[in-house]
Design a protein around this motif. Structure first.
Motif, PDB file in Angstrom:
ATOM      1  N   LEU A 188      19.729  73.983  29.319  1.00  0.00           N
ATOM      2  CA  LEU A 188      18.405  73.477  29.697  1.00  0.00           C
ATOM      3  C   LEU A 188      18.119  72.152  29.025  1.00  0.00           C
ATOM      4  O   LEU A 188      17.588  71.225  29.649  1.00  0.00           O
ATOM      5  CB  LEU A 188      17.329  74.507  29.342  1.00  0.00           C
ATOM      6  N   ILE A 189      18.484  72.067  27.741  1.00  0.00           N
ATOM      7  CA  ILE A 189      18.252  70.799  27.030  1.00  0.00           C
ATOM      8  C   ILE A 189      19.073  69.699  27.711  1.00  0.00           C
ATOM      9  O   ILE A 189      18.582  68.597  27.956  1.00  0.00           O
ATOM     10  CB  ILE A 189      18.645  70.930  25.525  1.00  0.00           C
ATOM     11  N   GLU A 190      20.307  70.047  28.070  1.00  0.00           N
ATOM     12  CA  GLU A 190      21.150  69.040  28.714  1.00  0.00           C
ATOM     13  C   GLU A 190      20.564  68.625  30.073  1.00  0.00           C
ATOM     14  O   GLU A 190      20.464  67.437  30.384  1.00  0.00           O
ATOM     15  CB  GLU A 190      22.569  69.592  28.903  1.00  0.00           C
ATOM     16  N   GLU A 191      20.153  69.612  30.852  1.00  0.00           N
ATOM     17  CA  GLU A 191      19.612  69.275  32.187  1.00  0.00           C
ATOM     18  C   GLU A 191      18.329  68.450  32.048  1.00  0.00           C
ATOM     19  O   GLU A 191      18.109  67.496  32.790  1.00  0.00           O
ATOM     20  CB  GLU A 191      19.367  70.550  33.008  1.00  0.00           C
ATOM     21  N   ALA A 192      17.497  68.812  31.077  1.00  0.00           N
ATOM     22  CA  ALA A 192      16.253  68.065  30.877  1.00  0.00           C
ATOM     23  C   ALA A 192      16.557  66.614  30.496  1.00  0.00           C
ATOM     24  O   ALA A 192      15.943  65.673  31.025  1.00  0.00           O
ATOM     25  CB  ALA A 192      15.406  68.735  29.794  1.00  0.00           C
ATOM     26  N   LYS A 193      17.525  66.419  29.612  1.00  0.00           N
ATOM     27  CA  LYS A 193      17.859  65.037  29.197  1.00  0.00           C
ATOM     28  C   LYS A 193      18.383  64.239  30.380  1.00  0.00           C
ATOM     29  O   LYS A 193      18.063  63.061  30.546  1.00  0.00           O
ATOM     30  CB  LYS A 193      18.897  65.060  28.080  1.00  0.00           C
ATOM     31  N   ARG A 194      19.189  64.891  31.207  1.00  0.00           N
ATOM     32  CA  ARG A 194      19.701  64.199  32.399  1.00  0.00           C
ATOM     33  C   ARG A 194      18.558  63.814  33.336  1.00  0.00           C
ATOM     34  O   ARG A 194      18.551  62.736  33.919  1.00  0.00           O
ATOM     35  CB  ARG A 194      20.659  65.100  33.166  1.00  0.00           C
TER      36      ARG A 194
ATOM     37  N   ARG B  64       8.778  73.076  22.454  1.00  0.00           N
ATOM     38  CA  ARG B  64       8.734  72.219  21.255  1.00  0.00           C
ATOM     39  C   ARG B  64       9.970  71.319  21.189  1.00  0.00           C
ATOM     40  O   ARG B  64       9.884  70.153  20.812  1.00  0.00           O
ATOM     41  CB  ARG B  64       8.618  73.072  19.994  1.00  0.00           C
ATOM     42  N   GLU B  65      11.123  71.858  21.546  1.00  0.00           N
ATOM     43  CA  GLU B  65      12.339  71.030  21.509  1.00  0.00           C
ATOM     44  C   GLU B  65      12.326  69.962  22.596  1.00  0.00           C
ATOM     45  O   GLU B  65      12.726  68.822  22.366  1.00  0.00           O
ATOM     46  CB  GLU B  65      13.569  71.912  21.689  1.00  0.00           C
ATOM     47  N   LEU B  66      11.891  70.370  23.789  1.00  0.00           N
ATOM     48  CA  LEU B  66      11.854  69.395  24.888  1.00  0.00           C
ATOM     49  C   LEU B  66      10.900  68.251  24.550  1.00  0.00           C
ATOM     50  O   LEU B  66      11.127  67.098  24.929  1.00  0.00           O
ATOM     51  CB  LEU B  66      11.430  70.070  26.195  1.00  0.00           C
ATOM     52  N   ALA B  67       9.850  68.576  23.816  1.00  0.00           N
ATOM     53  CA  ALA B  67       8.861  67.554  23.452  1.00  0.00           C
ATOM     54  C   ALA B  67       9.479  66.462  22.569  1.00  0.00           C
ATOM     55  O   ALA B  67       8.928  65.370  22.440  1.00  0.00           O
ATOM     56  CB  ALA B  67       7.669  68.203  22.748  1.00  0.00           C
ATOM     57  N   GLU B  68      10.650  66.758  21.987  1.00  0.00           N
ATOM     58  CA  GLU B  68      11.335  65.749  21.149  1.00  0.00           C
ATOM     59  C   GLU B  68      12.072  64.701  21.988  1.00  0.00           C
ATOM     60  O   GLU B  68      12.528  63.701  21.460  1.00  0.00           O
ATOM     61  CB  GLU B  68      12.375  66.425  20.232  1.00  0.00           C
TER      62      GLU B  68
ATOM     63  N   GLY C 152      15.854  82.730  24.386  1.00  0.00           N
ATOM     64  CA  GLY C 152      17.171  82.127  24.187  1.00  0.00           C
ATOM     65  C   GLY C 152      17.454  81.965  22.714  1.00  0.00           C
ATOM     66  O   GLY C 152      16.709  82.464  21.862  1.00  0.00           O
ATOM     67  N   GLU C 153      18.559  81.279  22.461  1.00  0.00           N
ATOM     68  CA  GLU C 153      18.976  81.009  21.082  1.00  0.00           C
ATOM     69  C   GLU C 153      19.095  79.516  20.935  1.00  0.00           C
ATOM     70  O   GLU C 153      19.737  78.859  21.763  1.00  0.00           O
ATOM     71  CB  GLU C 153      20.375  81.607  20.878  1.00  0.00           C
ATOM     72  N   ASN C 154      18.462  78.978  19.895  1.00  0.00           N
ATOM     73  CA  ASN C 154      18.583  77.523  19.714  1.00  0.00           C
ATOM     74  C   ASN C 154      19.927  77.174  19.087  1.00  0.00           C
ATOM     75  O   ASN C 154      20.759  78.070  18.839  1.00  0.00           O
ATOM     76  CB  ASN C 154      17.400  76.974  18.907  1.00  0.00           C
ATOM     77  N   ALA C 155      20.136  75.875  18.822  1.00  0.00           N
ATOM     78  CA  ALA C 155      21.450  75.420  18.336  1.00  0.00           C
ATOM     79  C   ALA C 155      21.813  76.061  17.000  1.00  0.00           C
ATOM     80  O   ALA C 155      22.988  76.155  16.642  1.00  0.00           O
ATOM     81  CB  ALA C 155      21.451  73.903  18.233  1.00  0.00           C
ATOM     82  N   LYS C 156      20.783  76.490  16.244  1.00  0.00           N
ATOM     83  CA  LYS C 156      21.067  77.132  14.949  1.00  0.00           C
ATOM     84  C   LYS C 156      21.290  78.637  15.101  1.00  0.00           C
ATOM     85  O   LYS C 156      21.405  79.355  14.115  1.00  0.00           O
ATOM     86  CB  LYS C 156      19.887  76.919  13.995  1.00  0.00           C
ATOM     87  N   GLY C 157      21.265  79.117  16.339  1.00  0.00           N
ATOM     88  CA  GLY C 157      21.481  80.547  16.562  1.00  0.00           C
ATOM     89  C   GLY C 157      20.227  81.388  16.364  1.00  0.00           C
ATOM     90  O   GLY C 157      20.301  82.620  16.332  1.00  0.00           O
ATOM     91  N   GLN C 158      19.080  80.732  16.242  1.00  0.00           N
ATOM     92  CA  GLN C 158      17.831  81.500  16.080  1.00  0.00           C
ATOM     93  C   GLN C 158      17.251  81.870  17.444  1.00  0.00           C
ATOM     94  O   GLN C 158      17.312  81.066  18.377  1.00  0.00           O
ATOM     95  CB  GLN C 158      16.791  80.658  15.322  1.00  0.00           C
ATOM     96  N   ALA C 159      16.695  83.088  17.499  1.00  0.00           N
ATOM     97  CA  ALA C 159      16.072  83.522  18.752  1.00  0.00           C
ATOM     98  C   ALA C 159      14.773  82.747  18.946  1.00  0.00           C
ATOM     99  O   ALA C 159      13.964  82.641  18.022  1.00  0.00           O
ATOM    100  CB  ALA C 159      15.788  85.015  18.680  1.00  0.00           C
ATOM    101  N   ILE C 160      14.600  82.192  20.129  1.00  0.00           N
ATOM    102  CA  ILE C 160      13.348  81.471  20.424  1.00  0.00           C
ATOM    103  C   ILE C 160      12.794  81.909  21.774  1.00  0.00           C
ATOM    104  O   ILE C 160      13.511  82.439  22.619  1.00  0.00           O
ATOM    105  CB  ILE C 160      13.521  79.927  20.414  1.00  0.00           C
ATOM    106  N   GLY C 161      11.495  81.672  21.947  1.00  0.00           N
ATOM    107  CA  GLY C 161      10.829  81.934  23.222  1.00  0.00           C
ATOM    108  C   GLY C 161      10.502  80.618  23.904  1.00  0.00           C
ATOM    109  O   GLY C 161      10.912  79.538  23.441  1.00  0.00           O
TER     110      GLY C 161
END
Ligand code: 5AD
Ligand code: SF4
Length: 444
Positions: free
Chosen positions: A182-188, A224-228, A209-218
């Motif tokens: 998703l992060i990749e598709e959003a950046k594209r 929050r990540e996309l906002a970066e 899902g799991e973020n890059a650090k392996g933490q469970a996120i909603g």
């Protein structure tokens, strides 16, 4: 087109929800990658994809009449593919009833269209309504170009089984796409020109899902990540279920500036007995409590919802409760529908189906209340200063159309370009749009 000839041009016609629009766009990208070009406006296409919706009545009839209309004067037809939820639910009947349909492809299988087209061009009729374990997303081409606003499907399917709804049967179980994809598709999308991304899912707020650090996120973590992403200006999401409105997501509405102040949170009815019969698994009170929390986090939030009138057994008094709920909330905009019995759903077999006349009357009363509130919301916005994301040219010279943060359609005249975020003052409200005065011309 003669057999064995791969089509040169295509047209994709999508009906229904935003996810179908997304699927239609992805099919178009897939066809383009195969060297098939979009048919020029007004010209016949060699291949037509009817991307259908099954959520309410007459969907199948609409498909058959569309298929009939595609027949050319000389009696021939383009290569026709029926895709989407009607294909999933009624693929066999379509193949039996409509000989000109050569392909039936379900919403989870359309990444296989290229092989299907090859087989169909060789004279076969092919059906693929599998719900494969491997997701279609990995097999679709990378996204390159985008308009200023883009959809991104993050979650699909539904495990809620509301008793009136076909989605759990046509789209399958709830599945979240992986975070990294998703992060990749959003950046594209942003590299390709998108300034606003709307995250899509039948239950988008059930995304996990799991973020890059392996933490469970909603979903809030994803937002929050996309906002970066620096050039991404706006984030929206739709459609949500009240039971998946987590504390984190509510808090994000107050904390993430790029998350737009708009929430589409369907409730369907304003009476607990009806909600229970619908298997909604929330009450009127629990729904109102969520809205209260969201408003506390983001006081200017614009609220939206979906309503169904005439669910089996809904009494006059129970319908009045829906009007009371509408009065209590003060929605900015809503969708409202007459109940439509969907084959195979529990509600379709319930006693006390409501007559068409009663449904008509209820829908009219509900829509009058919703229209009143929509105009009131727009009128209350007059005098506000806000950013508008410019989406396209208007009808008049120098006029531009875009959306306010609250998803209102705004028009203004002045120097601008598609994709600009411009500062305006909202000056005059109508029921469906607002006029504005341009305050600055430099892109924000
Ligand atoms: N009849 C009428 N409306 C329906 N919806 C879903 N199923 C039905 C049905 N059988 C509406 C709900 C849902 C929206 C996408 O469509 O309001 O939120
Ligand atoms: Fe249908 Fe209910 Fe699932 Fe929404 S939550 S897709 S209305 S079953």
């Amino acid at each position: 087109m003669r057999p064995n000839q791969i089509p040169k041009t295509y047209r994709v016609k999508s009906f229904g929800c935003q996810m179908n629009v997304y699927d239609g766009d992805r099919m178009a990208e897939l066809l383009a990658e195969q060297g098939i070009a979009p048919a020029p406006e007004g010209e016949d296409a060699d291949l037509v994809v009817l991307n259908t919706c099954h959520i309410r009545e007459k969907a199948a009839e609409k498909v058959y009449s569309d298929i009939g209309r595609l027949r050319r004067e000389d009696g021939s037809s383009p290569l026709i593919a029926v895709a989407g939820c009607v294909a999933q639910a009624e693929g066999e009947e379509i193949m039996a009833r409509a000989p000109s349909v050569k392909m039936v492809v379900g919403p989870q299988a359309y990444h296989r269209l290229p092989e299907m087209i090859r087989d169909a061009s060789a004279g076969q009729r092919v059906t693929d309504t599998d719900m494969p374990a491997e997701t279609k997303f990995g097999a679709l081409p990378k996204r390159r170009r985008s308009g200023p606003t883009a959809f991104l499907t993050v979650q699909e399917g539904c495990d809620k089984f509301c008793t009136y709804c076909v989605v759990p049967y046509t789209r399958g179980a709830e599945v979240s796409r992986p975070h990294a994809d998703l992060i990749e598709e959003a950046k594209r999308l942003v590299d390709g020109g998108a300034r606003e991304i709307t995250l899509l899912g039948q239950n988008v707020n059930a995304w996990t899902g799991e973020n890059a650090k392996g933490q469970a996120i909603g979903l809030d973590g994803l937002i929050r990540e996309l906002a970066e992403i620096p050039d991404l200006a706006r984030i929206r999401y739709t459609t949500s279920h009240p039971n998946d409105m987590t504390e984190g997501l509510i808090a994000a509405h107050g904390e993430v500036a790029k998350l737009m102040p708009f929430l589409h949170l369907p409730v369907q009815a304003g009476n607990d007995r009806v909600l229970n019969a619908m298997n909604r698994s929330h009450t009127v009170e629990s729904y109102l409590r969520i809205l209260e929390q969201v408003r506390a986090a983001r006081p200017d939030i614009a609220l939206s919802g979906d309503f169904i009138v005439g669910f089996p057994g809904e009494s006059d008094a129970e319908f009045e409760d829906t009007l009371k709920l509408v009065d209590a909330v003060g929605y900015a905009q809503c969708f409202s529908f007459k109940y439509s019995p969907r084959p195979g759903t529990p509600a379709a077999a319930m006693d006390a189906q409501i007559s068409a006349a009663v449904m008509d009357e209820r829908l009219q009363r509900l829509q009058a209340a919703l229209n009143r509130d929509q105009l009131a919301f727009n009128t209350a916005s007059v005098g506000k200063t806000c950013d508008v994301l410019v989406e396209r040219k208007g009808k008049h010279p120098g006029q531009w159309l875009g959306k306010s943060p609250w998803l209102q359609s705004v028009h203004f005249t002045g120097e601008a370009q598609v994709g600009d975020l411009v500062r305006v003052e909202l000056t005059e409200a109508g029921p469906n749009s607002i006029s504005a005065k341009l305050l600055e011309t430099a892109p924000a």
